[in-house]
Scaffold this motif. Structure first.
Motif, PDB file in Angstrom:
ATOM      1  N   GLU A 125      -6.933   3.236   4.225  1.00 52.78           N
ATOM      2  CA  GLU A 125      -6.888   1.778   4.149  1.00 52.78           C
ATOM      3  C   GLU A 125      -6.038   1.238   5.297  1.00 52.78           C
TER       4      GLU A 125
ATOM      5  N   ARG B 253       0.829  -1.199   0.000  1.00 49.64           N
ATOM      6  CA  ARG B 253       0.000   0.000   0.000  1.00 49.64           C
ATOM      7  C   ARG B 253       0.865   1.251   0.000  1.00 49.64           C
TER       8      ARG B 253
ATOM      9  N   ASP C   6      -4.082   8.444   4.370  1.00 52.70           N
ATOM     10  CA  ASP C   6      -4.828   7.364   3.722  1.00 52.70           C
ATOM     11  C   ASP C   6      -5.696   6.656   4.755  1.00 52.70           C
TER      12      ASP C   6
END
Length: 293
Positions: free
Chosen positions: A209, A100, A207
């Motif tokens: 996630e 990621r 972010d």
């Protein structure tokens, strides 16, 4: 992009094993892990790391105890690659962390700091959300997906309440070398470094996630230095400095946020009962002084 994972070690051996094993479990194999042992009394954890036999893992033991800040500075000295994370030896990466981060950096190469999605775990590894993290969730930027912030807006938000999770942050090595971890800031060194980067024009990519597990427990440095007011002494010094620096830069909102530091003051009040139970009048006065300004 090979990700440098620098792991200063002083703590529970079982947590270290979990942390290292979480790195080994990454779906993206392009990483390098360096465990820097700050002369932990038990040498068995170091022998275990060395026994893993993975060429991506390096174990080093300091010649003498450097302390929290000193060991972080040693980690920066040993970093080699462009992007670096200073991971806690009691935290855990989820398998998609490196992958990621790679995709985020590829899409936003100008971001100085990357804050991936984080969930909080307790000493036993169970997901939970204590008061400090509920407050972080309230003051951090809203929105969804990956979004980039910079300048006075970013710094004002972080000064209202530091919602970043230091062990999960991905830095540019050049910034770590340029600004470093300053002596005198052992507990609030993360915010001090973020302030330096943002005032120099750096941005932060946020972010959602979830790829990292931050362990909040009674044995952490922050938890141990709360009731005795050590961390609040550092915070007072840092906020005074930042008040002056942001005012000089013409960032009035950030300067006011630093001067007021409301969430820090409220945090000091939450530590007051522990100081009272410990019968520590010096800590009690220091906490009240910080809380009441």
């Amino acid at each position: 992009m090979t990700l440098d994972i620098m792991m200063p070690f002083w703590g529970r051996p079982d947590h270290l094993r979990e942390a290292v094993q979480s790195v080994l479990a990454q779906s993206d194999p392009d990483w390098r892990l360096v465990v820097v042992d700050d002369v932990y009394p038990d040498t068995e954890p170091g022998r275990w790391v060395q026994s893993l036999g993975d060429p991506r893992i390096r174990y080093l033991r300091n010649a003498e105890n450097l302390g929290v800040g000193g060991n972080f500075r040693e980690c920066v000295r040993l970093a080699e690659h462009e992007r670096v994370v200073l991971m806690g030896c009691d935290d855990r990466m989820l398998p998609g962390f490196v992958g990621r981060v790679r995709s985020l950096v590829d899409a936003h190469p100008g971001a100085a700091i990357v804050q991936p999605g984080v969930e909080v775990i307790d000493a036993a590894g169970a997901v939970h959300r204590p008061l400090a993290d509920r407050v972080k969730g309230m003051v951090r930027f809203g929105g969804s997906g990956a979004r980039e912030f910079s300048g006075e807006r970013l710094l004002t938000s972080l000064l209202h309440g530091n919602w970043a999770y230091f062990p999960s942050l991905v830095w540019r090595r050049d910034d770590l070398v340029r600004f470093g971890f300053r002596p005198g800031f052992e507990v609030v060194q993360d915010l001090a470094l973020i302030v330096d980067v943002v005032l120099a024009g750096g941005s932060l990519l946020l972010d959602d996630e979830t790829v990292f597990q931050y362990r909040r427990h009674a044995g952490s440095v922050s938890a141990l230095t709360g009731p005795d007011a050590t961390k609040f002494g550092e915070e007072s010094a840092l906020f005074a400095e930042v008040t002056a620096r942001t005012a000089a830069a013409g960032w009035g909102r950030a300067s006011r946020a630093a001067r007021l530091h409301l969430t820090s003051r409220l945090n000091a009040l939450t530590e007051l009962p522990a100081a009272l139970r410990a019968g520590d009048p010096v800590a009690r006065r220091a906490l009240l002084r910080h809380a009441l300004g």
